[in-house]
Design a protein around this motif. Structure first.
Motif, PDB file in Angstrom:
ATOM      1  N   LEU A   1      -3.249 -10.455 -36.430  1.00  0.00           N
ATOM      2  CA  LEU A   1      -2.013  -9.459 -36.549  1.00  0.00           C
ATOM      3  C   LEU A   1      -2.516  -7.941 -36.739  1.00  0.00           C
ATOM      4  CD1 LEU A   1       0.637 -11.418 -38.864  1.00  0.00           C
ATOM      5  CD2 LEU A   1       0.569 -10.915 -36.349  1.00  0.00           C
TER       6      LEU A   1
ATOM      7  N   ALA B   1      -0.644  -6.614 -33.483  1.00  0.00           N
ATOM      8  CA  ALA B   1       0.546  -6.110 -33.929  1.00  0.00           C
ATOM      9  C   ALA B   1       0.704  -4.661 -33.898  1.00  0.00           C
ATOM     10  CB  ALA B   1       1.287  -6.923 -34.766  1.00  0.00           C
ATOM     11  N   ASP B   2       1.953  -3.893 -34.102  1.00  0.00           N
ATOM     12  CA  ASP B   2       2.002  -2.383 -34.424  1.00  0.00           C
ATOM     13  C   ASP B   2       2.435  -2.219 -35.816  1.00  0.00           C
ATOM     14  OD1 ASP B   2       4.765  -2.731 -34.222  1.00  0.00           O
ATOM     15  OD2 ASP B   2       4.892  -2.523 -32.340  1.00  0.00           O
ATOM     16  N   SER B   3       2.266  -1.047 -36.266  1.00  0.00           N
ATOM     17  CA  SER B   3       2.452  -0.893 -37.694  1.00  0.00           C
ATOM     18  C   SER B   3       4.077  -1.160 -38.077  1.00  0.00           C
ATOM     19  CB  SER B   3       2.344   0.573 -37.938  1.00  0.00           C
ATOM     20  OG  SER B   3       0.680   0.918 -37.826  1.00  0.00           O
ATOM     21  N   ALA B   4       4.929  -0.517 -37.160  1.00  0.00           N
ATOM     22  CA  ALA B   4       6.333  -0.593 -37.317  1.00  0.00           C
ATOM     23  C   ALA B   4       6.612  -2.422 -37.703  1.00  0.00           C
ATOM     24  CB  ALA B   4       7.153  -0.431 -36.242  1.00  0.00           C
ATOM     25  N   THR B   5       6.161  -3.209 -36.729  1.00  0.00           N
ATOM     26  CA  THR B   5       6.489  -4.562 -36.969  1.00  0.00           C
ATOM     27  C   THR B   5       5.686  -5.026 -38.343  1.00  0.00           C
ATOM     28  OG1 THR B   5       6.091  -4.852 -34.671  1.00  0.00           O
ATOM     29  CG2 THR B   5       6.075  -7.062 -35.923  1.00  0.00           C
ATOM     30  N   LEU B   6       4.400  -4.727 -38.615  1.00  0.00           N
ATOM     31  CA  LEU B   6       3.740  -5.076 -39.901  1.00  0.00           C
ATOM     32  C   LEU B   6       4.455  -4.465 -41.069  1.00  0.00           C
ATOM     33  CD1 LEU B   6       0.120  -5.122 -38.657  1.00  0.00           C
ATOM     34  CD2 LEU B   6       1.448  -6.928 -38.943  1.00  0.00           C
TER      35      LEU B   6
ATOM     36  N   ARG C   1       3.623 -16.708 -38.182  1.00  0.00           N
ATOM     37  CA  ARG C   1       4.445 -15.212 -38.549  1.00  0.00           C
ATOM     38  C   ARG C   1       4.003 -14.282 -37.956  1.00  0.00           C
ATOM     39  NH1 ARG C   1       1.130 -12.246 -42.720  1.00  0.00           N
ATOM     40  NH2 ARG C   1      -0.911 -13.271 -42.730  1.00  0.00           N
ATOM     41  N   LYS C   2       4.822 -13.241 -37.654  1.00  0.00           N
ATOM     42  CA  LYS C   2       4.658 -12.067 -36.670  1.00  0.00           C
ATOM     43  C   LYS C   2       4.301 -10.757 -37.621  1.00  0.00           C
ATOM     44  CE  LYS C   2       5.389 -14.581 -32.990  1.00  0.00           C
ATOM     45  NZ  LYS C   2       4.225 -15.520 -33.034  1.00  0.00           N
ATOM     46  N   ALA C   3       4.513 -11.068 -38.770  1.00  0.00           N
ATOM     47  CA  ALA C   3       4.316  -9.829 -39.790  1.00  0.00           C
ATOM     48  C   ALA C   3       3.521 -10.105 -41.067  1.00  0.00           C
ATOM     49  CB  ALA C   3       5.510  -8.911 -39.881  1.00  0.00           C
TER      50      ALA C   3
END
Ligand code: GRG
Length: 298
Positions: A228, A232-237, A296-298
């Motif tokens: 991740l 992934a990007d900071s907003a999602t994480l 999970r995505k975050a």
């Protein structure tokens, strides 16, 4: 907690129970020293996936534990986790400004307050657990010891020390695994065992099966965290993405590459499921949490 609920509903139930429990187990924001207490509440409440409490409750259900005992064990482990995040984010460690979608504690308050928040959350965790309704004093002592060992220099803190010493080094896969077993894995394992210890007597083979499960999900959690961080990007994480590469940290992605890391997470999920087979359907929640950790995505 009824086991017939869909996983998403069961998870939402535990998360909401935990929000109330944590709010009641922390000093009020009006109690002196008010600023410290407000900062402790800021660090713990209203954020986080509550993976560790979910593990406590899932293992507790398997061993028919009382909800009030589980809530205290889960709150204690979540307070230790929250303290570790506050300290990890400080400038002397990972130096991060975003956590759980909010400014980190030292940014919102100040560094000295963040240090004290971590210190006070750590002791609050043991206070909360020591007041558990668990009727067996030997069990309670075992829980306190377990949490202390998982948090200290031979657990999470030790893993953090190895992590700090590894920046810029080319770690082998075995060395990376050992670091994460301590840094993240020890507290996840403690969550499972705290849930189990809150219920009826554990047999030796049950304890070994839970250890195998914990070990697999602990590593899977970290492998997915590394994936991740790279994708992934900071907003999602809700935290700064891409930090591992920027900080020149050895990760599963830097050692194995993205595809092999994702395949490893899948393998670990299967290992976790296999470890739970002797428990049959009663271990459904623990199985579902292994899925959650990998998907999970975050
Ligand atoms: C400072 C003593 C001390 C220890 C820090 C756990 C840790 C050790 C640092 C956290 C750094 C980090 C991002 C580790 C990767 C794995 C991890 C623990 C991620 C955060 O846990 P989540 O995803 O967070 O469960 P939430 O916010 O959902 O609770």
């Amino acid at each position: 907690m009824r086991t017939s609920l869909a996983f998403a509903d069961w998870m939402a139930n535990v998360q909401s129970t935990m929000e109330d429990a944590l709010a009641s187990f922390l000093p009020s924001g009006e109690e002196l020293p008010a600023r410290l207490h407000q900062a402790m509440r800021y660090a713990v409440l209203d954020g986080g996936k509550r993976v560790r409490p979910l593990l406590v409750f899932a293992a507790g259900e398997l061993f028919e534990a009382e909800l009030a005992t589980l809530a205290r064990a889960a709150a204690a482990v979540e307070m230790i986790h929250a303290y570790s995040l506050v300290h990890d984010d400080m400038p002397c460690m990972d130096d991060d400004a975003l956590r759980r979608g909010k400014p980190t504690v030292h940014v919102k308050y100040d560094e000295a307050t963040a240090l004290l928040v971590g210190d006070a959350l750590q002791t609050q965790a043991f206070l909360v657990l020591s007041e558990s309704p668990c009727a067996d004093p030997a069990r309670l002592l075992a829980m306190l010891r377990l949490l202390a060992q998982a948090s200290g220099s031979t657990g999470m803190c030790g893993g953090q020390a190895v992590d700090l010493a590894s920046v810029g080094l080319a770690l082998s896969l075995a060395e990376l695994e050992q670091m994460h077993r301590l840094k993240t894995g020890a507290l996840l394992r403690a969550s499972v065992l705290l849930g189990a210890l809150s219920g009826k007597q554990l047999e030796q083979d049950e304890s070994a099966a839970l250890d195998t499960y914990s070990s697999a999900i602990g590593l899977a959690f970290q492998v997915v965290d590394d994936v991740l961080d790279a994708t992934a990007d900071s907003a999602t994480l809700g935290k700064t993405a891409g930090k591992d590469a920027a900080d020149n940290k050895p990760t599963y992605v830097s050692i194995l590459g993205l595809e092999a890391s994702m395949a490893l997470a899948e393998k670990l999920r299967n290992d976790a499921h296999r470890a739970l087979m002797p428990f049959g359907d009663k271990a459904r929640r623990l199985r579902e949490i292994a899925d959650l950790i990998v998907q999970r995505k975050a």
